[in-house]
Design a protein around this motif. Structure first.
Motif, PDB file in Angstrom:
ATOM      1  N   ALA A  68       0.846  -1.199   0.000  1.00 49.52           N
ATOM      2  CA  ALA A  68       0.000   0.000   0.000  1.00 49.52           C
ATOM      3  C   ALA A  68       0.879   1.244   0.000  1.00 49.52           C
ATOM      4  O   ALA A  68       0.538   2.269  -0.617  1.00 49.52           O
ATOM      5  CB  ALA A  68      -0.916  -0.010   1.223  1.00 49.52           C
ATOM      6  N   SER A  69       2.022   1.148   0.650  1.00 46.47           N
ATOM      7  CA  SER A  69       2.938   2.288   0.712  1.00 46.47           C
ATOM      8  C   SER A  69       3.484   2.659  -0.666  1.00 46.47           C
ATOM      9  O   SER A  69       3.836   3.816  -0.913  1.00 46.47           O
ATOM     10  CB  SER A  69       4.091   1.993   1.666  1.00 46.47           C
ATOM     11  OG  SER A  69       4.747   0.792   1.308  1.00 46.47           O
ATOM     12  N   ALA A  70       3.531   1.669  -1.593  1.00 48.84           N
ATOM     13  CA  ALA A  70       4.049   1.928  -2.936  1.00 48.84           C
ATOM     14  C   ALA A  70       3.090   2.756  -3.789  1.00 48.84           C
ATOM     15  O   ALA A  70       3.472   3.211  -4.877  1.00 48.84           O
ATOM     16  CB  ALA A  70       4.359   0.603  -3.629  1.00 48.84           C
ATOM     17  N   LEU A  71       1.860   2.948  -3.313  1.00 52.93           N
ATOM     18  CA  LEU A  71       0.920   3.819  -4.029  1.00 52.93           C
ATOM     19  C   LEU A  71       1.314   5.278  -3.896  1.00 52.93           C
ATOM     20  O   LEU A  71       0.793   6.136  -4.605  1.00 52.93           O
ATOM     21  CB  LEU A  71      -0.501   3.599  -3.502  1.00 52.93           C
ATOM     22  CG  LEU A  71      -1.098   2.203  -3.742  1.00 52.93           C
ATOM     23  CD1 LEU A  71      -2.431   2.048  -3.022  1.00 52.93           C
ATOM     24  CD2 LEU A  71      -1.262   1.941  -5.235  1.00 52.93           C
ATOM     25  N   ASN A  72       2.237   5.535  -2.960  1.00 45.36           N
ATOM     26  CA  ASN A  72       2.806   6.885  -2.783  1.00 45.36           C
ATOM     27  C   ASN A  72       1.754   7.953  -2.527  1.00 45.36           C
ATOM     28  O   ASN A  72       1.812   9.062  -3.078  1.00 45.36           O
ATOM     29  CB  ASN A  72       3.654   7.274  -4.009  1.00 45.36           C
ATOM     30  CG  ASN A  72       4.884   6.388  -4.154  1.00 45.36           C
ATOM     31  OD1 ASN A  72       5.541   6.078  -3.163  1.00 45.36           O
ATOM     32  ND2 ASN A  72       5.178   5.969  -5.373  1.00 45.36           N
ATOM     33  N   LEU A  73       0.811   7.621  -1.666  1.00 42.48           N
ATOM     34  CA  LEU A  73      -0.218   8.580  -1.281  1.00 42.48           C
ATOM     35  C   LEU A  73       0.176   9.246   0.030  1.00 42.48           C
ATOM     36  O   LEU A  73       0.815   8.632   0.883  1.00 42.48           O
ATOM     37  CB  LEU A  73      -1.566   7.880  -1.123  1.00 42.48           C
ATOM     38  CG  LEU A  73      -2.084   7.117  -2.349  1.00 42.48           C
ATOM     39  CD1 LEU A  73      -3.412   6.443  -2.031  1.00 42.48           C
ATOM     40  CD2 LEU A  73      -2.224   8.045  -3.548  1.00 42.48           C
ATOM     41  N   VAL A 101       1.419   2.926   6.247  1.00 43.69           N
ATOM     42  CA  VAL A 101       0.469   1.908   5.797  1.00 43.69           C
ATOM     43  C   VAL A 101       1.258   0.651   5.442  1.00 43.69           C
ATOM     44  O   VAL A 101       2.497   0.664   5.452  1.00 43.69           O
ATOM     45  CB  VAL A 101      -0.364   2.402   4.588  1.00 43.69           C
ATOM     46  CG1 VAL A 101      -1.309   3.522   5.005  1.00 43.69           C
ATOM     47  CG2 VAL A 101       0.544   2.843   3.444  1.00 43.69           C
ATOM     48  N   SER A 102       0.568  -0.422   5.127  1.00 46.35           N
ATOM     49  CA  SER A 102       1.224  -1.706   4.921  1.00 46.35           C
ATOM     50  C   SER A 102       2.264  -1.672   3.805  1.00 46.35           C
ATOM     51  O   SER A 102       2.031  -1.112   2.726  1.00 46.35           O
ATOM     52  CB  SER A 102       0.180  -2.783   4.598  1.00 46.35           C
ATOM     53  OG  SER A 102       0.807  -4.015   4.279  1.00 46.35           O
ATOM     54  N   SER A 155      -3.544  -2.129  19.623  1.00 48.01           N
ATOM     55  CA  SER A 155      -4.377  -1.017  20.093  1.00 48.01           C
ATOM     56  C   SER A 155      -4.102   0.263  19.310  1.00 48.01           C
ATOM     57  O   SER A 155      -4.899   1.213  19.365  1.00 48.01           O
ATOM     58  CB  SER A 155      -4.148  -0.770  21.586  1.00 48.01           C
ATOM     59  OG  SER A 155      -2.833  -0.307  21.829  1.00 48.01           O
ATOM     60  N   LYS A 156      -2.997   0.270  18.561  1.00 43.84           N
ATOM     61  CA  LYS A 156      -2.642   1.435  17.744  1.00 43.84           C
ATOM     62  C   LYS A 156      -2.740   1.122  16.248  1.00 43.84           C
ATOM     63  O   LYS A 156      -2.159   1.814  15.420  1.00 43.84           O
ATOM     64  CB  LYS A 156      -1.227   1.915  18.072  1.00 43.84           C
ATOM     65  CG  LYS A 156      -1.053   2.395  19.512  1.00 43.84           C
ATOM     66  CD  LYS A 156      -1.897   3.620  19.815  1.00 43.84           C
ATOM     67  CE  LYS A 156      -1.643   4.132  21.227  1.00 43.84           C
ATOM     68  NZ  LYS A 156      -2.504   5.289  21.561  1.00 43.84           N
ATOM     69  N   LEU A 157      -3.498   0.077  15.922  1.00 44.51           N
ATOM     70  CA  LEU A 157      -3.747  -0.270  14.526  1.00 44.51           C
ATOM     71  C   LEU A 157      -5.018   0.421  14.063  1.00 44.51           C
ATOM     72  O   LEU A 157      -5.994   0.518  14.809  1.00 44.51           O
ATOM     73  CB  LEU A 157      -3.897  -1.788  14.388  1.00 44.51           C
ATOM     74  CG  LEU A 157      -3.872  -2.356  12.968  1.00 44.51           C
ATOM     75  CD1 LEU A 157      -2.496  -2.210  12.344  1.00 44.51           C
ATOM     76  CD2 LEU A 157      -4.290  -3.830  12.992  1.00 44.51           C
ATOM     77  N   THR A 158      -5.028   0.897  12.830  1.00 47.02           N
ATOM     78  CA  THR A 158      -6.213   1.543  12.276  1.00 47.02           C
ATOM     79  C   THR A 158      -6.359   1.132  10.817  1.00 47.02           C
ATOM     80  O   THR A 158      -5.537   0.376  10.282  1.00 47.02           O
ATOM     81  CB  THR A 158      -6.128   3.075  12.428  1.00 47.02           C
ATOM     82  OG1 THR A 158      -7.378   3.671  12.050  1.00 47.02           O
ATOM     83  CG2 THR A 158      -5.009   3.664  11.579  1.00 47.02           C
ATOM     84  N   VAL A 159      -7.417   1.587  10.167  1.00 48.73           N
ATOM     85  CA  VAL A 159      -7.675   1.276   8.762  1.00 48.73           C
ATOM     86  C   VAL A 159      -7.556   2.553   7.942  1.00 48.73           C
ATOM     87  O   VAL A 159      -8.159   3.580   8.285  1.00 48.73           O
ATOM     88  CB  VAL A 159      -9.078   0.657   8.569  1.00 48.73           C
ATOM     89  CG1 VAL A 159      -9.374   0.442   7.090  1.00 48.73           C
ATOM     90  CG2 VAL A 159      -9.190  -0.663   9.329  1.00 48.73           C
ATOM     91  N   ALA A 160      -6.766   2.465   6.877  1.00 51.41           N
ATOM     92  CA  ALA A 160      -6.632   3.587   5.944  1.00 51.41           C
ATOM     93  C   ALA A 160      -7.406   3.275   4.671  1.00 51.41           C
ATOM     94  O   ALA A 160      -7.464   2.120   4.226  1.00 51.41           O
ATOM     95  CB  ALA A 160      -5.169   3.837   5.622  1.00 51.41           C
ATOM     96  N   SER A 216      -6.164  -0.421   3.657  1.00 49.64           N
ATOM     97  CA  SER A 216      -4.890  -0.947   4.141  1.00 49.64           C
ATOM     98  C   SER A 216      -4.844  -0.918   5.660  1.00 49.64           C
ATOM     99  O   SER A 216      -5.449  -0.040   6.295  1.00 49.64           O
ATOM    100  CB  SER A 216      -3.721  -0.109   3.597  1.00 49.64           C
ATOM    101  OG  SER A 216      -2.486  -0.493   4.182  1.00 49.64           O
ATOM    102  N   LEU A 217      -4.117  -1.870   6.239  1.00 46.02           N
ATOM    103  CA  LEU A 217      -3.754  -1.741   7.644  1.00 46.02           C
ATOM    104  C   LEU A 217      -2.857  -0.523   7.778  1.00 46.02           C
ATOM    105  O   LEU A 217      -2.039  -0.230   6.901  1.00 46.02           O
ATOM    106  CB  LEU A 217      -2.994  -2.980   8.116  1.00 46.02           C
ATOM    107  CG  LEU A 217      -3.704  -4.330   8.017  1.00 46.02           C
ATOM    108  CD1 LEU A 217      -2.774  -5.438   8.485  1.00 46.02           C
ATOM    109  CD2 LEU A 217      -4.996  -4.332   8.809  1.00 46.02           C
ATOM    110  N   ALA A 218      -3.002   0.200   8.874  1.00 51.52           N
ATOM    111  CA  ALA A 218      -2.195   1.404   9.077  1.00 51.52           C
ATOM    112  C   ALA A 218      -1.811   1.525  10.548  1.00 51.52           C
ATOM    113  O   ALA A 218      -2.551   1.096  11.436  1.00 51.52           O
ATOM    114  CB  ALA A 218      -2.965   2.644   8.624  1.00 51.52           C
ATOM    115  N   ASN A 219      -0.655   2.101  10.771  1.00 53.15           N
ATOM    116  CA  ASN A 219      -0.159   2.331  12.130  1.00 53.15           C
ATOM    117  C   ASN A 219      -0.484   3.758  12.546  1.00 53.15           C
ATOM    118  O   ASN A 219      -0.203   4.715  11.818  1.00 53.15           O
ATOM    119  CB  ASN A 219       1.356   2.119  12.169  1.00 53.15           C
ATOM    120  CG  ASN A 219       1.926   2.284  13.563  1.00 53.15           C
ATOM    121  OD1 ASN A 219       1.538   1.580  14.479  1.00 53.15           O
ATOM    122  ND2 ASN A 219       2.848   3.231  13.718  1.00 53.15           N
TER     123      ASN A 219
END
Length: 199
Positions: A85-90, A99-100, A139-144, A180-183
């Motif tokens: 997901a990070s390779a989408l460069n958003l 992001v993942s 507990s610090k995981l979120t959804v992007a 994506s999973l996100a921190n």
């Protein structure tokens, strides 16, 4: 549809589509839909749509729970994408640090938001099949979320179940796209980072 053993290989032109009256389990690490899968919903109310999907040796199902205000049929399609997901460069919002670096989900609906009241998505992660999702601070995981053509991810929130292997239920959404999973910015989840080499 009950998946017990083996993979069901699909493509966008050879798509497995479940009718609105169908049901399915979530599969397993040795039995899942290897590619995209579609599910029709024709219910005035809330439905639980289980997508037992995976790709490249990684079983990562998703559960979509939409609420409609009509019995008109709409089709939901979900696919696990084996790319970072990070390779989408958003761009990242301030609430997210990463992001993942290994995968994301592409979830679409036949009509963007017509007759859709609200929905959630539940994304599954693991450390035992496919590349480890590296969830160590759940507990610090979120959804992007990021729609096609977007320049930035949106933090839609989420509640995760455990470290290493489990799932995260997103906050309420009213449209579908890439997820994506996100921190969270204060979290410790590696997710993991995408490694690049040069010679």
């Amino acid at each position: 549809l009950t998946l017990n053993s083996g993979l069901v290989n699909t493509t966008s032109s050879n798509l497995l589509t479940l009718a609105s009256t169908a049901s399915t389990n979530l599969g397993s690490a040795t039995s899942y839909v290897n590619g995209p899968m579609a599910y029709v919903m024709a219910n005035n109310g809330t439905s639980v749509l289980r997508f037992p999907i995976g790709k490249s040796g990684a079983w990562r199902p998703v559960i979509v729970t939409p609420t409609h205000n009509t019995t008109t049929a709409y089709t939901y399609t979900s696919e696990l994408i084996s790319s970072a997901a990070s390779a989408l460069n958003l761009a990242l919002p301030g609430s997210i640090s990463k992001v993942s670096g290994v995968r994301y989900w592409d979830i679409s609906r036949s009509s963007a938001s017509t007759d859709l009241v609200s929905a959630t998505v539940e994304l599954y992660y693991s450390n035992t099949n496919g590349t480890d999702d590296k969830v160590i601070d759940y507990s610090k995981l979120t959804v992007a979320k990021a729609s096609s053509g977007a320049t930035a991810w949106t933090d839609v929130g989420g509640t995760a179940s455990a470290n290493s292997a489990g799932s995260i239920v997103s906050g309420t959404i009213t449209s579908f796209s890439r997820f994506s999973l996100a921190n969270m910015s204060a979290g410790l989840n590696p997710l993991p980072v995408e490694c690049k080499t040069s010679v």
